[in-house]
Scaffold this active site. Structure first.
Site, PDB file in Angstrom:
ATOM      1  N   SER A 151       0.932  -1.197   0.071  1.00 30.35           N
ATOM      2  CA  SER A 151       0.108  -0.065  -0.030  1.00 30.35           C
ATOM      3  C   SER A 151       1.033   1.166   0.036  1.00 30.35           C
ATOM      4  CB  SER A 151      -0.822   0.036   1.341  1.00 30.35           C
ATOM      5  OG  SER A 151      -1.395   1.299   1.385  1.00 30.35           O
ATOM      6  N   TYR A 164      -2.300  -1.542  10.398  1.00 33.76           N
ATOM      7  CA  TYR A 164      -2.230  -1.734   8.993  1.00 33.76           C
ATOM      8  C   TYR A 164      -1.111  -0.945   8.457  1.00 33.76           C
ATOM      9  CZ  TYR A 164      -3.859  -1.088   4.246  1.00 33.76           C
ATOM     10  OH  TYR A 164      -3.904  -1.329   2.841  1.00 33.76           O
TER      11      TYR A 164
END
Length: 272
Positions: A151, A164
């Site tokens: 990401s 995350y």
């Protein structure tokens, strides 16, 4: 080269399914791995309609026994493994002051431990196949590749999704370390760092105009991405077209990481 065999984790929906769909369209065979058995069975059946190109295997990537079964099912069904897309991932909200240990452990277990376990299992298979060759002078005859779905949050942080963000930072370093370790075998390891993509994770933004404007203000291309656009990058990184790329992260992010300020967003007539 068509008819290769690829494993895609987290493939029941979203980016994972788009990657599996692209690989099948390119003539390859795909194993869709996911915990969502209903969606996974349907997705595999849709991709396998009229052919034998796709199967579904229920898999919790954080469980070594599940990963062992995933490899066994892949080899039992297709007889080989040519590549992997580590896409399984979850995001649970919470910052450093309020995130529970249970939620922290769960995110790291799926996003980082899971990616490592599947990568390790696939890499061990690949290395054994290479070591068993009589002639190792042409490692590119059957190139192997691993793609980790990271990401932009491996580079930029979201404070209220700290686990995350940490997991994606760890994935970046795992990608680099594995790329160096496996390079002598001709096995390439890269990552993809998507920005804002139209998936279930972005669903809450779709019904919130304020959130949409915030998203577009940090996206120079002025729109969220589509899972197919990420799948195209994955297909490239698995192919010979990227044969001299390893240890890298490619960012399909609409220009977000290049931006050091927010973009002005035109007011809608309804808001004027």
């Amino acid at each position: 080269m068509s008819d290769r065999v690829y494993i895609v984790t987290g493939a029941a929906k979203g980016i994972g399914f788009a990657c599996a769909q692209r690989l099948v369209a390119d003539g390859h065979r795909v194993v869709l791995a996911d915990m969502d058995t209903e969606a996974g069975d349907k997705s595999a059946a849709d991709l396998a309609a009229g052919n034998d190109k796709a199967i579904f295997v229920e898999c919790d990537v954080s469980d070594p026994l599940h990963v062992h079964n995933l490899i066994a099912e892949t080899l039992g069904s297709f007889g080989r493994i040519d590549g992997l897309i580590n896409n399984a991932g979850i995001a649970l909200k919470g910052g450093s002051l309020d995130l529970s240990i249970e939620d922290f452990d769960r995110v790291l277990a799926v996003n980082l431990r899971g990616a490592f376990l599947v990568s390790q299992a696939v890499a061990k298979y690949m290395v054994k196949e290479i070591d068993d060759r009589e002639d190792r002078s042409r490692l590119t005859d059957r190139p192997y590749a691993i793609v980790n779905m990271s990401s932009i949050n491996e580079q930029v942080a979201i404070p209220d999704y700290i686990a995350y963000t940490m997991s994606k930072g760890g994935m970046r370093q795992m990608t680099r370390a594995m790329a160096i370790e496996l390079a002598p075998y001709g096995i390439r390891v890269n990552a993809i760092g998507p920005g804002s993509i139209k998936t279930d994770m972005l669903a809450s933004v779709n019904s919130d105009k304020k959130a949409q404007k915030k998203l577009l203000s940090r996206t120079p291309l002025g729109r969220p991405g589509h899972p197919d656009e990420v799948a195209s990058v994955a297909a490239f990184l698995l192919s010979e077209e990227s044969s001299y790329i390893t240890g890298q992260t490619i960012y399909p992010d609409g220009g977000r990481l290049a931006l050091n300020y927010t973009m002005p967003v035109a007011e809608d007539e309804d808001d004027a």
